[in-house]
Design a protein around this motif. Structure first.
Motif, PDB file in Angstrom:
ATOM      1  N   LYS A 173      22.448  27.585 -33.566  1.00 21.92           N
ATOM      2  CA  LYS A 173      23.864  27.377 -33.316  1.00 21.92           C
ATOM      3  C   LYS A 173      24.369  28.576 -32.529  1.00 21.92           C
ATOM      4  O   LYS A 173      24.361  29.709 -33.026  1.00 21.92           O
ATOM      5  CB  LYS A 173      24.636  27.238 -34.623  1.00 21.92           C
ATOM      6  CG  LYS A 173      26.129  27.008 -34.369  1.00 21.92           C
ATOM      7  CD  LYS A 173      26.910  26.814 -35.646  1.00 21.92           C
ATOM      8  CE  LYS A 173      28.391  26.604 -35.318  1.00 21.92           C
ATOM      9  NZ  LYS A 173      29.209  26.402 -36.534  1.00 21.92           N
ATOM     10  N   ASN A 178      26.555  31.303 -31.001  1.00 21.87           N
ATOM     11  CA  ASN A 178      27.780  32.022 -31.357  1.00 21.87           C
ATOM     12  C   ASN A 178      27.698  33.428 -30.809  1.00 21.87           C
ATOM     13  O   ASN A 178      26.771  33.767 -30.059  1.00 21.87           O
ATOM     14  CB  ASN A 178      27.985  32.008 -32.877  1.00 21.87           C
ATOM     15  CG  ASN A 178      26.763  32.523 -33.634  1.00 21.87           C
ATOM     16  OD1 ASN A 178      26.061  33.419 -33.153  1.00 21.87           O
ATOM     17  ND2 ASN A 178      26.511  31.949 -34.803  1.00 21.87           N
ATOM     18  N   ASP A 213      21.867  25.018 -28.078  1.00 20.91           N
ATOM     19  CA  ASP A 213      22.781  24.795 -29.187  1.00 20.91           C
ATOM     20  C   ASP A 213      22.348  23.583 -30.013  1.00 20.91           C
ATOM     21  O   ASP A 213      21.990  22.537 -29.457  1.00 20.91           O
ATOM     22  CB  ASP A 213      24.203  24.581 -28.662  1.00 20.91           C
ATOM     23  CG  ASP A 213      25.225  24.589 -29.773  1.00 20.91           C
ATOM     24  OD1 ASP A 213      25.253  25.563 -30.538  1.00 20.91           O
ATOM     25  OD2 ASP A 213      26.017  23.622 -29.865  1.00 20.91           O
ATOM     26  N   GLU A 250      32.963  30.436 -27.941  1.00 24.83           N
ATOM     27  CA  GLU A 250      33.890  29.318 -28.137  1.00 24.83           C
ATOM     28  C   GLU A 250      34.388  28.774 -26.798  1.00 24.83           C
ATOM     29  O   GLU A 250      34.486  27.554 -26.600  1.00 24.83           O
ATOM     30  CB  GLU A 250      35.073  29.757 -28.995  1.00 24.83           C
ATOM     31  CG  GLU A 250      34.717  30.114 -30.422  1.00 24.83           C
ATOM     32  CD  GLU A 250      34.138  31.521 -30.548  1.00 24.83           C
ATOM     33  OE1 GLU A 250      34.065  32.233 -29.515  1.00 24.83           O
ATOM     34  OE2 GLU A 250      33.737  31.901 -31.666  1.00 24.83           O
ATOM     35  N   ARG A 303      31.560  26.916 -25.058  1.00 17.05           N
ATOM     36  CA  ARG A 303      31.323  25.623 -25.674  1.00 17.05           C
ATOM     37  C   ARG A 303      32.362  24.596 -25.199  1.00 17.05           C
ATOM     38  O   ARG A 303      32.032  23.441 -24.912  1.00 17.05           O
ATOM     39  CB  ARG A 303      31.361  25.744 -27.193  1.00 17.05           C
ATOM     40  CG  ARG A 303      30.996  24.447 -27.934  1.00 17.05           C
ATOM     41  CD  ARG A 303      31.189  24.655 -29.436  1.00 17.05           C
ATOM     42  NE  ARG A 303      30.327  25.722 -29.931  1.00 17.05           N
ATOM     43  CZ  ARG A 303      29.064  25.555 -30.292  1.00 17.05           C
ATOM     44  NH1 ARG A 303      28.525  24.340 -30.213  1.00 17.05           N
ATOM     45  NH2 ARG A 303      28.345  26.558 -30.732  1.00 17.05           N
TER      46      ARG A 303
END
Length: 412
Positions: free
Chosen positions: A32, A34, A51, A93, A96
């Motif tokens: 994931k 981040n 991801d 963020e 994404r």
């Protein structure tokens, strides 16, 4: 892999059972994505993190250690990879969100989308119709004939600006045009003449980028159906008109001869009053311009006699000049007096052209030939006289059946 320094060596990666990406020697891992992943370091080779939540979204690490967010997808059968930005300048963020938007755009590729909204200051879509009208006039009016310009100027700056002046040029919709059409119910003919002008203006706005392509709101707007004013002179009425022309021959000879030429040629009023000697080439009139472009008018013997009988023959200049000699004759005033004298108050000069077609049909001339004589650009225009041909055929059939009945001894 060092948990304190977040360092991943190429040997450690290979030993960790990482997967291959599209057959290359680069290694990859699914996690994931981040901020913590973005701070990790890979030493010695190119590496990809994919991801686990958003397929196609990834972080690429170059052999030099530099990183880049990206999104990968297939579009129209081809694999594409789009760079989104670099950490730490771009947070995970934000990357994404950009990846999700790019994937949605690719999924909608080829599907209908909402019309583009033209913002004020970006292409001029916020321009008011009242501001657009002068710009359109400056660009377009020169391509119209002088007589067309005069009528269209009034339609644009009085009628159209009055109706749409406060609206943005990109905001005019089909519903606005239909509402405007309904307001012209008492003037259907004026609406039918004005709607093509508005359509041209909307089309030109598209070319300028002021409206989306293919958004012309006038397209498909129905015109008012009107009963055409058709007046055909009978043989008796022609006799009355001929007598009146003779009565005015001495007082206004130029007007009388111009009207006679209209009768014998079936030409349009403007073609005769604007006729110049340069175009008189018996047995033809060669018009460099007319309502339908360059045109030839064929002269019969009577029309040639009219031109031969003129006392003002010349090599150049107007055939039917006004009293001053520098402008075409105005036939409206003498025609009012002549038709009143002939007791034909409802006959227009254009009705002489209609009557020419009526007589031709009665003489058995086909609609195709009549269209050529009248200079119609479209066969549909001549079709308006088709009912006269039907009447002529029906009358001929009646006469034939009467003759046959007489031969057979049957009362007709």
């Amino acid at each position: 892999m060092s948990t304190n320094g977040h360092v991943v060596t190429s040997e450690a990666v290979r030993n960790a059972g990482s997967t291959r990406w599209r057959g290359s020697k680069s290694t990859s891992e699914k996690v994931k994505l981040n901020g913590n992943i973005a701070r990790r370091k890979v030493i010695g080779q190119e590496f990809f993190w994919w991801d686990t939540e958003l397929p196609g979204f990834g972080l690429r690490v170059f052999a030099s250690g530099a990183k880049c967010w990206f999104v990968q997808f297939r579009q129209r059968g081809k694999q594409k990879r789009v760079a989104l930005g670099r950490p730490p300048e771009m947070r995970a963020e934000k990357a994404r969100a950009l990846a999700r938007a790019q994937l949605a755009k690719a999924a909608l590729d080829g599907l209908p989308t909402a019309p583009k909204v033209f913002a004020k200051g970006k292409g001029g879509g916020g321009m008011l119709f009242s501001d657009y009208a002068p710009r359109f006039w400056d660009d377009y009016a020169r391509h119209w004939k002088p007589s067309t310009r005069r009528g269209n100027r009034r339609s644009i700056f009085k009628e159209l600006v009055g109706a749409f002046g406060r609206q943005r040029i990109d905001a005019i919709r089909k519903t606005d045009v239909l509402r405007w059409r309904d307001s012209w119910a008492a003037r259907p003919g004026a609406f039918n003449r004005t709607i093509p002008i508005l359509s041209v203006m909307m089309g030109y706005a598209e070319q300028l980028g002021l409206r989306p392509r293919g958004s012309n709101p006038c397209k498909g707007t129905p015109r008012y159906k009107r009963k055409l004013l058709e007046r055909f002179l009978s043989a008796r009425e022609f006799h009355r008109l001929a007598a009146s022309l003779r009565a005015f021959e001495e007082s206004d000879p130029i007007a009388v001869q111009a009207i006679r030429l209209l009768i014998y040629t079936g030409a349009r009023h403007g073609e005769i009053v604007g006729l110049r000697w340069e175009g008189v080439q018996p047995p033809r009139l060669m018009l460099p311009d007319s309502k339908t472009g360059a045109k030839i008018i064929y002269l019969n013997r009577q029309a040639c006699d009219v031109l031969e009988g003129l006392s003002t023959k010349a090599e150049v200049g107007l055939v039917f000049p006004s009293a001053g000699g520098d402008k075409p004759i105005a036939l409206s005033v003498p025609w009012q007096a002549i038709r009143r004298h002939a007791a034909l108050p409802d006959v227009r000069l254009h009705d002489l052209r209609n009557s020419f077609a009526s007589v031709a049909i009665a003489d058995g001339i086909s609609l195709v030939v009549i269209g050529k004589l009248l200079g119609h650009a479209l066969a549909e225009t001549t079709e308006r006289y088709a009912h006269l041909a039907d009447e002529a055929i029906a009358d001929a059939a009646k006469r034939v059946s009467g003759s046959l009945a007489s031969c057979l001894g049957i009362a007709a």
